[in-house]
Design a protein around this motif. Structure first.
Motif, PDB file in Angstrom:
ATOM      1  N   LEU A   1      12.768  12.593   2.688  1.00  0.00           N
ATOM      2  CA  LEU A   1      12.344  11.256   2.324  1.00  0.00           C
ATOM      3  C   LEU A   1      10.827  11.211   2.267  1.00  0.00           C
ATOM      4  N   VAL A   2      10.311  10.664   1.154  1.00  0.00           N
ATOM      5  CA  VAL A   2       8.870  10.683   0.912  1.00  0.00           C
ATOM      6  C   VAL A   2       8.389   9.273   0.612  1.00  0.00           C
ATOM      7  N   ASP A   3       7.272   8.901   1.194  1.00  0.00           N
ATOM      8  CA  ASP A   3       6.634   7.621   0.932  1.00  0.00           C
ATOM      9  C   ASP A   3       6.125   7.644  -0.509  1.00  0.00           C
ATOM     10  N   ASP A   4       6.556   6.673  -1.333  1.00  0.00           N
ATOM     11  CA  ASP A   4       6.156   6.639  -2.738  1.00  0.00           C
ATOM     12  C   ASP A   4       4.664   6.378  -2.923  1.00  0.00           C
ATOM     13  N   LEU A   5       4.042   5.741  -1.964  1.00  0.00           N
ATOM     14  CA  LEU A   5       2.625   5.416  -2.079  1.00  0.00           C
ATOM     15  C   LEU A   5       1.737   6.605  -1.720  1.00  0.00           C
ATOM     16  N   THR A   6       2.070   7.276  -0.632  1.00  0.00           N
ATOM     17  CA  THR A   6       1.200   8.358  -0.141  1.00  0.00           C
ATOM     18  C   THR A   6       1.732   9.751  -0.449  1.00  0.00           C
ATOM     19  N   GLY A   7       3.027   9.862  -0.737  1.00  0.00           N
ATOM     20  CA  GLY A   7       3.618  11.172  -0.983  1.00  0.00           C
ATOM     21  C   GLY A   7       3.909  11.949   0.291  1.00  0.00           C
ATOM     22  N   VAL A   8       3.778  11.300   1.434  1.00  0.00           N
ATOM     23  CA  VAL A   8       3.990  11.957   2.718  1.00  0.00           C
ATOM     24  C   VAL A   8       5.465  11.843   3.115  1.00  0.00           C
ATOM     25  N   ALA A   9       6.045  12.972   3.533  1.00  0.00           N
ATOM     26  CA  ALA A   9       7.431  12.985   4.018  1.00  0.00           C
ATOM     27  C   ALA A   9       7.465  12.420   5.430  1.00  0.00           C
ATOM     28  N   SER A  10       8.526  11.650   5.709  1.00  0.00           N
ATOM     29  CA  SER A  10       8.639  11.038   7.026  1.00  0.00           C
ATOM     30  C   SER A  10      10.082  10.682   7.314  1.00  0.00           C
ATOM     31  N   ASP A  11      10.388  10.502   8.612  1.00  0.00           N
ATOM     32  CA  ASP A  11      11.732  10.089   9.017  1.00  0.00           C
ATOM     33  C   ASP A  11      11.884   8.574   9.028  1.00  0.00           C
ATOM     34  N   ASP A  12      10.782   7.826   8.948  1.00  0.00           N
ATOM     35  CA  ASP A  12      10.873   6.369   9.032  1.00  0.00           C
ATOM     36  C   ASP A  12      10.694   5.686   7.666  1.00  0.00           C
ATOM     37  N   ILE A  13      11.232   6.271   6.633  1.00  0.00           N
ATOM     38  CA  ILE A  13      11.142   5.720   5.279  1.00  0.00           C
ATOM     39  C   ILE A  13      12.231   4.664   5.077  1.00  0.00           C
ATOM     40  N   SER A  14      11.858   3.545   4.469  1.00  0.00           N
ATOM     41  CA  SER A  14      12.836   2.526   4.089  1.00  0.00           C
ATOM     42  C   SER A  14      12.490   2.034   2.689  1.00  0.00           C
ATOM     43  N   THR A  15      13.488   1.495   2.007  1.00  0.00           N
ATOM     44  CA  THR A  15      13.278   0.972   0.659  1.00  0.00           C
ATOM     45  C   THR A  15      12.934  -0.502   0.762  1.00  0.00           C
ATOM     46  N   VAL A  16      11.850  -0.897   0.119  1.00  0.00           N
ATOM     47  CA  VAL A  16      11.389  -2.275   0.101  1.00  0.00           C
ATOM     48  C   VAL A  16      11.589  -2.808  -1.315  1.00  0.00           C
ATOM     49  N   LEU A  17      12.234  -3.969  -1.418  1.00  0.00           N
ATOM     50  CA  LEU A  17      12.475  -4.604  -2.709  1.00  0.00           C
ATOM     51  C   LEU A  17      11.529  -5.783  -2.860  1.00  0.00           C
ATOM     52  N   PHE A  18      10.969  -5.977  -4.068  1.00  0.00           N
ATOM     53  CA  PHE A  18      10.144  -7.141  -4.334  1.00  0.00           C
ATOM     54  C   PHE A  18      10.141  -7.411  -5.831  1.00  0.00           C
ATOM     55  N   GLY A  19       9.690  -8.598  -6.202  1.00  0.00           N
ATOM     56  CA  GLY A  19       9.647  -8.966  -7.605  1.00  0.00           C
ATOM     57  C   GLY A  19       8.318  -9.588  -7.948  1.00  0.00           C
ATOM     58  N   LEU A  20       7.926  -9.429  -9.222  1.00  0.00           N
ATOM     59  CA  LEU A  20       6.675 -10.007  -9.702  1.00  0.00           C
ATOM     60  C   LEU A  20       6.775 -10.201 -11.206  1.00  0.00           C
ATOM     61  N   ASP A  21       6.417 -11.370 -11.678  1.00  0.00           N
ATOM     62  CA  ASP A  21       6.418 -11.688 -13.111  1.00  0.00           C
ATOM     63  C   ASP A  21       7.760 -11.410 -13.780  1.00  0.00           C
ATOM     64  N   GLY A  22       8.838 -11.730 -13.087  1.00  0.00           N
ATOM     65  CA  GLY A  22      10.170 -11.585 -13.667  1.00  0.00           C
ATOM     66  C   GLY A  22      10.759 -10.193 -13.582  1.00  0.00           C
ATOM     67  N   ALA A  23      10.046  -9.245 -13.022  1.00  0.00           N
ATOM     68  CA  ALA A  23      10.553  -7.877 -12.881  1.00  0.00           C
ATOM     69  C   ALA A  23      10.802  -7.588 -11.406  1.00  0.00           C
ATOM     70  N   ASN A  24      11.891  -6.884 -11.115  1.00  0.00           N
ATOM     71  CA  ASN A  24      12.202  -6.491  -9.745  1.00  0.00           C
ATOM     72  C   ASN A  24      11.793  -5.047  -9.535  1.00  0.00           C
ATOM     73  N   TYR A  25      11.302  -4.764  -8.357  1.00  0.00           N
ATOM     74  CA  TYR A  25      10.830  -3.429  -8.022  1.00  0.00           C
ATOM     75  C   TYR A  25      11.418  -2.986  -6.695  1.00  0.00           C
ATOM     76  N   GLU A  26      11.489  -1.679  -6.497  1.00  0.00           N
ATOM     77  CA  GLU A  26      11.808  -1.132  -5.189  1.00  0.00           C
ATOM     78  C   GLU A  26      10.909   0.067  -4.972  1.00  0.00           C
ATOM     79  N   ILE A  27      10.501   0.231  -3.734  1.00  0.00           N
ATOM     80  CA  ILE A  27       9.587   1.315  -3.381  1.00  0.00           C
ATOM     81  C   ILE A  27       9.985   1.838  -2.006  1.00  0.00           C
ATOM     82  N   ASP A  28       9.929   3.144  -1.832  1.00  0.00           N
ATOM     83  CA  ASP A  28      10.231   3.773  -0.548  1.00  0.00           C
ATOM     84  C   ASP A  28       8.923   3.946   0.212  1.00  0.00           C
ATOM     85  N   LEU A  29       8.863   3.346   1.400  1.00  0.00           N
ATOM     86  CA  LEU A  29       7.634   3.351   2.193  1.00  0.00           C
ATOM     87  C   LEU A  29       7.919   3.658   3.651  1.00  0.00           C
TER      88      LEU A  29
END
Length: 125
Positions: free
Chosen positions: A9-37
């Protein structure tokens, strides 16, 4: 030959592998996003958006509130009855899993029709 597959599991922002990664969902301007952080980066994102979220109007999505079924779902003991009724009335359902909304609506309409008092009609003379 044996293979060993390692999922990292890798943090999408930093590229660092970690055991405490979770998927965060959010939306902006009508589009939905998910990111692993990582938990730290997820908290930074939530903190950065907190003022905007606090001032915004909620338009949909889900709110985490425990494990009660949603309004349109069948109650725990009712699912078996719904499946039996659906089979008798030409609906194809799997033996397990979620019961589709249109089947639940049809079941509830049929139940309310059965419970409705029957009207007497007068004969005209």
């Amino acid at each position: 030959m044996a293979q060993k597959v390692l999922v990292q599991l890798v943090d999408d922002l930093t590229g660092v592998a970690s055991d405490d990664i979770s998927t965060v969902l959010f939306g902006l301007d009508g589009a939905n996003y998910e990111i692993d952080l990582t938990e730290e980066n997820a908290e930074q994102l939530r903190t950065a958006l907190a003022d905007y979220v606090g001032a915004a109007r909620r338009t949909g999505g889900r709110i985490k509130r425990g494990s009660r079924p949603a309004n349109g779902s069948a109650a725990n003991g009712e699912a078996g009855q719904v499946r039996e009724w659906a089979q008798e009335n030409g609906f194809e359902l799997s033996a397990r899993g979620r019961i589709p909304g249109h089947v639940l609506e049809a079941y509830k309409e049929a139940q309310s029709a059965e419970k409705a008092p029957k009207r007497r009609t007068r004969k005209k003379s």
